[in-house]
Design a protein around this motif. Structure first.
Motif, mmCIF file in Angstrom:
data_model
loop_
_atom_site.group_PDB
_atom_site.id
_atom_site.type_symbol
_atom_site.label_atom_id
_atom_site.label_comp_id
_atom_site.label_asym_id
_atom_site.label_seq_id
_atom_site.Cartn_x
_atom_site.Cartn_y
_atom_site.Cartn_z
ATOM 1 N N VAL A 1 0.835 -1.202 0.000
ATOM 2 C CA VAL A 1 0.000 0.000 0.000
ATOM 3 C C VAL A 1 0.868 1.249 0.000
ATOM 4 C CG1 VAL A 1 -1.625 1.359 1.372
ATOM 5 C CG2 VAL A 1 -1.978 -1.100 1.090
ATOM 6 N N ILE A 2 1.895 1.258 0.826
ATOM 7 C CA ILE A 2 2.786 2.424 0.881
ATOM 8 C C ILE A 2 3.520 2.598 -0.441
ATOM 9 C CG2 ILE A 2 4.849 3.360 2.003
ATOM 10 C CD1 ILE A 2 3.882 2.068 4.586
ATOM 11 N N GLY A 3 3.910 1.483 -1.066
ATOM 12 C CA GLY A 3 4.616 1.563 -2.337
ATOM 13 C C GLY A 3 3.758 2.110 -3.465
ATOM 14 N N MET A 4 2.433 1.946 -3.380
ATOM 15 C CA MET A 4 1.538 2.440 -4.428
ATOM 16 C C MET A 4 1.137 3.902 -4.223
ATOM 17 S SD MET A 4 -1.010 -0.777 -5.232
ATOM 18 C CE MET A 4 -1.571 -0.903 -3.542
ATOM 19 N N MET A 5 1.513 4.475 -3.091
ATOM 20 C CA MET A 5 1.141 5.864 -2.838
ATOM 21 C C MET A 5 1.992 6.815 -3.673
ATOM 22 S SD MET A 5 0.444 5.945 1.272
ATOM 23 C CE MET A 5 -0.096 7.651 1.144
ATOM 24 N N PRO A 6 1.425 7.954 -4.077
ATOM 25 C CA PRO A 6 2.207 8.925 -4.877
ATOM 26 C C PRO A 6 3.293 9.587 -4.024
ATOM 27 C CG PRO A 6 0.083 9.852 -4.258
ATOM 28 C CD PRO A 6 0.059 8.411 -3.827
ATOM 29 N N ASP A 7 4.283 10.163 -4.714
ATOM 30 C CA ASP A 7 5.367 10.844 -3.999
ATOM 31 C C ASP A 7 4.884 12.138 -3.351
ATOM 32 O OD1 ASP A 7 7.086 8.874 -4.788
ATOM 33 O OD2 ASP A 7 7.804 9.951 -6.560
ATOM 34 N N HIS A 8 3.931 12.788 -3.992
ATOM 35 C CA HIS A 8 3.411 14.058 -3.483
ATOM 36 C C HIS A 8 1.894 13.988 -3.357
ATOM 37 C CE1 HIS A 8 7.349 15.313 -5.023
ATOM 38 N NE2 HIS A 8 7.263 16.347 -4.195
ATOM 39 N N LEU A 9 1.370 14.646 -2.342
ATOM 40 C CA LEU A 9 -0.061 14.821 -2.174
ATOM 41 C C LEU A 9 -0.300 16.300 -1.932
ATOM 42 C CD1 LEU A 9 -2.853 13.518 -1.976
ATOM 43 C CD2 LEU A 9 -2.465 13.270 0.489
ATOM 44 N N LEU A 10 -0.820 16.998 -2.975
ATOM 45 C CA LEU A 10 -0.927 18.466 -2.962
ATOM 46 C C LEU A 10 0.467 19.053 -2.787
ATOM 47 C CD1 LEU A 10 -4.210 18.872 -0.849
ATOM 48 C CD2 LEU A 10 -3.945 18.868 -3.334
ATOM 49 N N PHE A 11 0.714 19.730 -1.657
ATOM 50 C CA PHE A 11 2.029 20.352 -1.447
ATOM 51 C C PHE A 11 2.879 19.568 -0.451
ATOM 52 C CE2 PHE A 11 -0.955 23.777 -2.527
ATOM 53 C CZ PHE A 11 -0.356 24.239 -3.690
ATOM 54 N N VAL A 12 2.434 18.389 -0.097
ATOM 55 C CA VAL A 12 3.135 17.585 0.901
ATOM 56 C C VAL A 12 3.927 16.485 0.201
ATOM 57 C CG1 VAL A 12 2.902 16.107 2.927
ATOM 58 C CG2 VAL A 12 1.331 18.034 2.592
ATOM 59 N N ARG A 13 5.196 16.386 0.558
ATOM 60 C CA ARG A 13 6.042 15.314 0.020
ATOM 61 C C ARG A 13 5.907 14.098 0.943
ATOM 62 N NH1 ARG A 13 10.238 14.468 -3.414
ATOM 63 N NH2 ARG A 13 11.809 12.938 -2.751
ATOM 64 N N LEU A 14 5.207 13.043 0.463
ATOM 65 C CA LEU A 14 4.908 11.886 1.295
ATOM 66 C C LEU A 14 6.141 11.055 1.623
ATOM 67 C CD1 LEU A 14 1.540 10.664 -0.275
ATOM 68 C CD2 LEU A 14 1.893 12.057 1.769
ATOM 69 N N ASP A 15 7.164 11.146 0.778
ATOM 70 C CA ASP A 15 8.384 10.393 1.054
ATOM 71 C C ASP A 15 8.995 10.785 2.396
ATOM 72 O OD1 ASP A 15 8.139 9.012 -1.262
ATOM 73 O OD2 ASP A 15 9.615 10.176 -2.397
ATOM 74 N N ASP A 16 8.778 12.032 2.814
ATOM 75 C CA ASP A 16 9.338 12.497 4.081
ATOM 76 C C ASP A 16 8.628 11.864 5.281
ATOM 77 O OD1 ASP A 16 11.005 14.091 2.580
ATOM 78 O OD2 ASP A 16 9.725 15.877 2.751
ATOM 79 N N PHE A 17 7.450 11.260 5.042
ATOM 80 C CA PHE A 17 6.662 10.693 6.142
ATOM 81 C C PHE A 17 6.492 9.181 6.001
ATOM 82 C CE2 PHE A 17 5.251 15.049 5.451
ATOM 83 C CZ PHE A 17 5.375 15.586 6.716
ATOM 84 N N SER A 18 7.354 8.550 5.208
ATOM 85 C CA SER A 18 7.175 7.122 4.927
ATOM 86 C C SER A 18 7.250 6.276 6.202
ATOM 87 C CB SER A 18 8.210 6.644 3.917
ATOM 88 O OG SER A 18 9.527 6.852 4.420
ATOM 89 N N ASP A 19 8.154 6.613 7.105
ATOM 90 C CA ASP A 19 8.263 5.844 8.352
ATOM 91 C C ASP A 19 7.007 5.972 9.195
ATOM 92 O OD1 ASP A 19 10.780 4.991 7.663
ATOM 93 O OD2 ASP A 19 11.814 6.573 8.776
ATOM 94 N N LYS A 20 6.496 7.204 9.307
ATOM 95 C CA LYS A 20 5.277 7.428 10.100
ATOM 96 C C LYS A 20 4.073 6.755 9.440
ATOM 97 C CE LYS A 20 6.806 11.819 12.092
ATOM 98 N NZ LYS A 20 8.167 11.793 11.487
ATOM 99 N N LEU A 21 4.044 6.768 8.106
ATOM 100 C CA LEU A 21 2.931 6.126 7.403
ATOM 101 C C LEU A 21 2.934 4.621 7.632
ATOM 102 C CD1 LEU A 21 2.905 8.027 3.994
ATOM 103 C CD2 LEU A 21 1.177 8.127 5.792
ATOM 104 N N ARG A 22 4.111 4.006 7.678
ATOM 105 C CA ARG A 22 4.194 2.571 7.948
ATOM 106 C C ARG A 22 3.612 2.244 9.327
ATOM 107 N NH1 ARG A 22 9.007 2.471 4.675
ATOM 108 N NH2 ARG A 22 10.288 3.230 6.390
ATOM 109 N N VAL A 23 3.929 3.095 10.308
ATOM 110 C CA VAL A 23 3.414 2.873 11.663
ATOM 111 C C VAL A 23 1.897 3.033 11.692
ATOM 112 C CG1 VAL A 23 3.412 3.736 14.033
ATOM 113 C CG2 VAL A 23 5.566 3.572 12.773
ATOM 114 N N VAL A 24 1.395 4.074 11.058
ATOM 115 C CA VAL A 24 -0.054 4.330 11.046
ATOM 116 C C VAL A 24 -0.798 3.202 10.334
ATOM 117 C CG1 VAL A 24 -1.865 5.849 10.148
ATOM 118 C CG2 VAL A 24 0.173 6.832 11.227
ATOM 119 N N PHE A 25 -0.306 2.797 9.169
ATOM 120 C CA PHE A 25 -0.955 1.709 8.438
ATOM 121 C C PHE A 25 -0.873 0.403 9.217
ATOM 122 C CE2 PHE A 25 -0.310 4.100 4.247
ATOM 123 C CZ PHE A 25 -1.647 4.453 4.192
#
Length: 194
Positions: A88-112
């Motif tokens: 799921v994390i791998g399929m997410m885009p690099d950017h969402l609006l003005f937010v660079r999601l790559d900077d939050f990949s560790d936090k996203l793994r924990v949340v998911f």
């Protein structure tokens, strides 16, 4: 809403033939007549906890005597569980609006991870890895796992991980094969394939 079902009862003829006292018969909580006749009242008591989504209900005594998986089996289930999370994390885009999601990949793994384990334990009493490896999470008191217990177990798994994984490895020497998050949530992992 579905109409109420009539409870099934023991087969009186078979109870009489075996010398049993038909006055002691108790309702069958969901089995079809003749499919699995009760031989002891404790069998009926265990059905009162039955939650189809989480498998057959177990009494505290049955949970105590249930077979425990070894650490390798639990580790394999854990690795399988992280496959859909990473996908799921791998399929997410690099950017969402003005937010660079790559900077939050560790936090996203924990949340998911927390969301995945909480939802799966509440729904099925196990995870995808648990289904593959034949494992089930149950409460020591025999009650079904609810959202609160699932969330507590998922959150405290972070504690087990942050302490150099000692909380996970503790299942190797703990008498009940419990991890730290199992102890805090009042749960234990049992074999569900035997």
């Amino acid at each position: 809403s579905s109409p109420p079902t009539q409870p099934e009862t023991w087969n009186v003829a078979s109870a009489t033939a075996s010398g049993g006292n038909t006055s002691d018969s108790i309702p069958d909580s969901g089995f079809q007549p003749g499919s699995a006749p009760f031989t002891h009242p404790s069998a009926a008591a265990s059905l009162r906890w039955n939650e189809p989504r989480q498998g057959r209900g177990l009494t505290p005594d049955e949970i105590t005597q249930a077979s425990r998986p070894d650490f390798k089996r639990r580790l394999a289930a854990l690795l399988i569980d992280w496959i859909p999370i990473m996908a799921v994390i791998g399929m997410m885009p690099d950017h969402l609006l003005f937010v660079r999601l790559d900077d939050f990949s560790d936090k996203l793994r924990v949340v998911f991870g927390i969301a995945y384990y909480t939802l799966m334990l509440t729904w099925r009493g196990t995870t995808l890895g648990g289904l593959v490896m034949g494992l089930r999470v149950v409460r020591l008191d025999g009650r079904p796992i609810d959202r609160t217990v699932s969330l507590v177990r998922s959150l405290t798994a972070i504690l087990s991980t942050l302490c150099f994984g000692i909380g996970w490895f503790s299942a190797s020497w703990d008498p009940r094969r419990q991890t730290w998050h199992d102890r805090l949530a009042g749960t234990v992992v049992i074999r569900d394939d035997q």
